[in-house]
Design a protein around this motif. Structure first.
Motif, PDB file in Angstrom:
ATOM      1  N   ASN A 211     -10.682   8.221   1.764  1.00  0.00           N
ATOM      2  CA  ASN A 211     -11.346   9.401   1.181  1.00  0.00           C
ATOM      3  C   ASN A 211     -10.857  10.694   1.844  1.00  0.00           C
ATOM      4  O   ASN A 211     -11.647  11.550   2.234  1.00  0.00           O
ATOM      5  N   ILE A 212      -9.528  10.802   1.971  1.00  0.00           N
ATOM      6  CA  ILE A 212      -8.900  11.980   2.563  1.00  0.00           C
ATOM      7  C   ILE A 212      -8.191  12.740   1.450  1.00  0.00           C
ATOM      8  O   ILE A 212      -7.364  12.181   0.742  1.00  0.00           O
ATOM      9  N   ARG A 213      -8.512  14.016   1.315  1.00  0.00           N
ATOM     10  CA  ARG A 213      -7.925  14.826   0.250  1.00  0.00           C
ATOM     11  C   ARG A 213      -6.662  15.562   0.700  1.00  0.00           C
ATOM     12  O   ARG A 213      -5.864  15.960  -0.119  1.00  0.00           O
ATOM     13  N   GLU A 214      -6.509  15.755   1.981  1.00  0.00           N
ATOM     14  CA  GLU A 214      -5.345  16.472   2.487  1.00  0.00           C
ATOM     15  C   GLU A 214      -4.069  15.680   2.227  1.00  0.00           C
ATOM     16  O   GLU A 214      -4.062  14.463   2.341  1.00  0.00           O
ATOM     17  N   LEU A 215      -2.984  16.379   1.910  1.00  0.00           N
ATOM     18  CA  LEU A 215      -1.714  15.698   1.672  1.00  0.00           C
ATOM     19  C   LEU A 215      -1.092  15.203   2.976  1.00  0.00           C
ATOM     20  O   LEU A 215      -0.429  14.176   3.002  1.00  0.00           O
TER      21      LEU A 215
ATOM     22  N   PRO B 181      -2.708  14.609   6.428  1.00  0.00           N
ATOM     23  CA  PRO B 181      -3.854  14.658   7.340  1.00  0.00           C
ATOM     24  C   PRO B 181      -3.430  14.467   8.793  1.00  0.00           C
ATOM     25  O   PRO B 181      -2.440  13.802   9.090  1.00  0.00           O
ATOM     26  N   SER B 182      -4.205  15.035   9.700  1.00  0.00           N
ATOM     27  CA  SER B 182      -3.929  14.872  11.134  1.00  0.00           C
ATOM     28  C   SER B 182      -4.399  13.488  11.582  1.00  0.00           C
ATOM     29  O   SER B 182      -5.165  12.807  10.893  1.00  0.00           O
ATOM     30  N   LYS B 183      -3.943  13.096  12.774  1.00  0.00           N
ATOM     31  CA  LYS B 183      -4.360  11.801  13.321  1.00  0.00           C
ATOM     32  C   LYS B 183      -5.873  11.756  13.511  1.00  0.00           C
ATOM     33  O   LYS B 183      -6.506  10.738  13.254  1.00  0.00           O
ATOM     34  N   ASP B 184      -6.426  12.872  13.973  1.00  0.00           N
ATOM     35  CA  ASP B 184      -7.879  12.917  14.189  1.00  0.00           C
ATOM     36  C   ASP B 184      -8.652  12.758  12.880  1.00  0.00           C
ATOM     37  O   ASP B 184      -9.675  12.085  12.839  1.00  0.00           O
ATOM     38  N   THR B 185      -8.152  13.381  11.806  1.00  0.00           N
ATOM     39  CA  THR B 185      -8.794  13.254  10.490  1.00  0.00           C
ATOM     40  C   THR B 185      -8.758  11.805  10.019  1.00  0.00           C
ATOM     41  O   THR B 185      -9.754  11.274   9.510  1.00  0.00           O
ATOM     42  N   ILE B 186      -7.617  11.164  10.205  1.00  0.00           N
ATOM     43  CA  ILE B 186      -7.458   9.759   9.793  1.00  0.00           C
ATOM     44  C   ILE B 186      -8.415   8.873  10.586  1.00  0.00           C
ATOM     45  O   ILE B 186      -9.135   8.045  10.015  1.00  0.00           O
ATOM     46  N   ARG B 187      -8.437   9.060  11.891  1.00  0.00           N
ATOM     47  CA  ARG B 187      -9.293   8.230  12.749  1.00  0.00           C
ATOM     48  C   ARG B 187     -10.778   8.448  12.468  1.00  0.00           C
ATOM     49  O   ARG B 187     -11.564   7.499  12.442  1.00  0.00           O
TER      50      ARG B 187
ATOM     51  N   LYS C  20      -8.927  -3.629   4.156  1.00  0.00           N
ATOM     52  CA  LYS C  20      -8.228  -2.555   3.440  1.00  0.00           C
ATOM     53  C   LYS C  20      -8.387  -1.219   4.156  1.00  0.00           C
ATOM     54  O   LYS C  20      -7.448  -0.418   4.211  1.00  0.00           O
ATOM     55  N   ILE C  21      -9.552  -0.953   4.719  1.00  0.00           N
ATOM     56  CA  ILE C  21      -9.777   0.284   5.468  1.00  0.00           C
ATOM     57  C   ILE C  21      -8.876   0.312   6.701  1.00  0.00           C
ATOM     58  O   ILE C  21      -8.233   1.322   6.996  1.00  0.00           O
ATOM     59  N   ASN C  22      -8.796  -0.826   7.413  1.00  0.00           N
ATOM     60  CA  ASN C  22      -7.925  -0.909   8.584  1.00  0.00           C
ATOM     61  C   ASN C  22      -6.456  -0.766   8.190  1.00  0.00           C
ATOM     62  O   ASN C  22      -5.681  -0.110   8.890  1.00  0.00           O
ATOM     63  N   GLU C  23      -6.080  -1.384   7.085  1.00  0.00           N
ATOM     64  CA  GLU C  23      -4.700  -1.298   6.610  1.00  0.00           C
ATOM     65  C   GLU C  23      -4.333   0.139   6.244  1.00  0.00           C
ATOM     66  O   GLU C  23      -3.231   0.603   6.553  1.00  0.00           O
ATOM     67  N   ALA C  24      -5.251   0.855   5.629  1.00  0.00           N
ATOM     68  CA  ALA C  24      -4.988   2.249   5.243  1.00  0.00           C
ATOM     69  C   ALA C  24      -4.804   3.116   6.488  1.00  0.00           C
ATOM     70  O   ALA C  24      -3.884   3.943   6.554  1.00  0.00           O
ATOM     71  N   LYS C  25      -5.645   2.913   7.500  1.00  0.00           N
ATOM     72  CA  LYS C  25      -5.509   3.679   8.744  1.00  0.00           C
ATOM     73  C   LYS C  25      -4.169   3.371   9.398  1.00  0.00           C
ATOM     74  O   LYS C  25      -3.434   4.284   9.805  1.00  0.00           O
ATOM     75  N   LYS C  26      -3.843   2.105   9.505  1.00  0.00           N
ATOM     76  CA  LYS C  26      -2.586   1.696  10.133  1.00  0.00           C
ATOM     77  C   LYS C  26      -1.399   2.291   9.391  1.00  0.00           C
ATOM     78  O   LYS C  26      -0.463   2.813  10.004  1.00  0.00           O
ATOM     79  N   TYR C  27      -1.443   2.247   8.065  1.00  0.00           N
ATOM     80  CA  TYR C  27      -0.341   2.770   7.254  1.00  0.00           C
ATOM     81  C   TYR C  27      -0.144   4.268   7.491  1.00  0.00           C
ATOM     82  O   TYR C  27       0.973   4.728   7.727  1.00  0.00           O
ATOM     83  N   LEU C  28      -1.235   5.034   7.445  1.00  0.00           N
ATOM     84  CA  LEU C  28      -1.122   6.483   7.614  1.00  0.00           C
ATOM     85  C   LEU C  28      -0.703   6.869   9.034  1.00  0.00           C
ATOM     86  O   LEU C  28       0.094   7.788   9.219  1.00  0.00           O
TER      87      LEU C  28
ATOM     88  N   MET D 160       0.833  -1.206   0.000  1.00  0.00           N
ATOM     89  CA  MET D 160       0.000   0.000   0.000  1.00  0.00           C
ATOM     90  C   MET D 160       0.866   1.255   0.000  1.00  0.00           C
ATOM     91  O   MET D 160       1.877   1.320   0.672  1.00  0.00           O
ATOM     92  N   THR D 161       0.457   2.219  -0.796  1.00  0.00           N
ATOM     93  CA  THR D 161       1.165   3.500  -0.847  1.00  0.00           C
ATOM     94  C   THR D 161       0.376   4.537  -0.054  1.00  0.00           C
ATOM     95  O   THR D 161      -0.790   4.340   0.267  1.00  0.00           O
ATOM     96  N   ARG D 162       1.028   5.648   0.229  1.00  0.00           N
ATOM     97  CA  ARG D 162       0.387   6.728   0.970  1.00  0.00           C
ATOM     98  C   ARG D 162      -0.812   7.282   0.189  1.00  0.00           C
ATOM     99  O   ARG D 162      -1.870   7.547   0.762  1.00  0.00           O
ATOM    100  N   VAL D 163      -0.646   7.429  -1.125  1.00  0.00           N
ATOM    101  CA  VAL D 163      -1.730   7.945  -1.970  1.00  0.00           C
ATOM    102  C   VAL D 163      -2.922   6.997  -1.942  1.00  0.00           C
ATOM    103  O   VAL D 163      -4.070   7.422  -1.793  1.00  0.00           O
ATOM    104  N   GLU D 164      -2.653   5.702  -2.059  1.00  0.00           N
ATOM    105  CA  GLU D 164      -3.743   4.727  -2.038  1.00  0.00           C
ATOM    106  C   GLU D 164      -4.452   4.728  -0.683  1.00  0.00           C
ATOM    107  O   GLU D 164      -5.685   4.668  -0.618  1.00  0.00           O
ATOM    108  N   ALA D 165      -3.694   4.822   0.393  1.00  0.00           N
ATOM    109  CA  ALA D 165      -4.299   4.851   1.730  1.00  0.00           C
ATOM    110  C   ALA D 165      -5.213   6.063   1.875  1.00  0.00           C
ATOM    111  O   ALA D 165      -6.312   5.960   2.425  1.00  0.00           O
ATOM    112  N   ARG D 166      -4.769   7.223   1.366  1.00  0.00           N
ATOM    113  CA  ARG D 166      -5.615   8.418   1.420  1.00  0.00           C
ATOM    114  C   ARG D 166      -6.868   8.244   0.564  1.00  0.00           C
ATOM    115  O   ARG D 166      -7.955   8.682   0.942  1.00  0.00           O
ATOM    116  N   HIS D 167      -6.730   7.594  -0.599  1.00  0.00           N
ATOM    117  CA  HIS D 167      -7.897   7.354  -1.461  1.00  0.00           C
ATOM    118  C   HIS D 167      -8.889   6.418  -0.780  1.00  0.00           C
ATOM    119  O   HIS D 167     -10.101   6.638  -0.848  1.00  0.00           O
TER     120      HIS D 167
END
Length: 116
Positions: free
Chosen positions: A62-66, A68-74, A97-105, A52-59
Motif C-alpha cells: 500500500n505504497i503510492r510513491e514511485l 519509496p525510501s527504506k524507512d517507508t517500506i519497512r 506475500k507481504i514479506n516477499e514484497a518487502k524483500k523485493y523492494l 512479483m513486479t515492483r508495481v505489485e510489491a508497492r500495491h
C-alpha cells in the motif's frame, strides 16, 4: 421476523412499480451499477503475479510513491504484518506475500544504489 417484514415490503414495492408501469407512468431510475462498485478497478480483482513486479510489491504494501525510501517500506511492512500475522489469526499466504514484497523492494533499492 424482521427479514419476513422486509420481504413483504419488497414484494409490495415491486407490485406497486408494476402497477405504475402498466398504467403508463414512465419511471426512470439512476444507474448505480458503476457507482456502487467504483472502488473496484479491473486490476484489483486479479490474483498475484508469478514473478512479483515492483508495481505489485508497492500495491501489496500500500505504497503510492514511485520510489519509496527504506524507512517507508519497512514501516508499511510492519503495519501490515502486525495486522495480518499468522500467530494472530492472519493468513500465512498473505504474510508470505507481504514479506516477499518487502524483500523485493529492499533488494531493488540495494541494486539501484550499487548501480549508481
Amino acid at each position: 421476523l424482521i427479514f419476513g417484514g422486509l420481504g413483504v415490503a419488497a414484494l409490495g414495492v415491486r407490485h406497486g412499480l408494476r402497477v405504475l408501469r402498466q398504467s403508463g407512468v414512465k419511471l426512470e431510475f439512476p444507474n448505480l451499477g458503476s457507482f456502487a462498485f467504483a472502488s473496484f478497478k479491473r486490476d484489483s480483482l486479479q490474483g498475484f503475479e508469478s514473478p512479483m513486479t515492483r508495481v505489485e510489491a508497492r500495491h501489496i504494501l500500500n505504497i503510492r510513491e514511485l520510489n519509496p525510501s527504506k524507512d517507508t517500506i519497512r514501516e508499511s511492512h510492519r503495519k501490515l504484518l502486525v495486522s495480518n500475522h499468522p500467530d494472530k489469526g492472519g493468513s500465512t499466504y498473505l504474510a508470505t506475500k507481504i514479506n516477499e514484497a518487502k524483500k523485493y523492494l529492499l533488494e531493488k533499492k540495494r541494486h539501484d544504489r550499487k548501480a549508481a
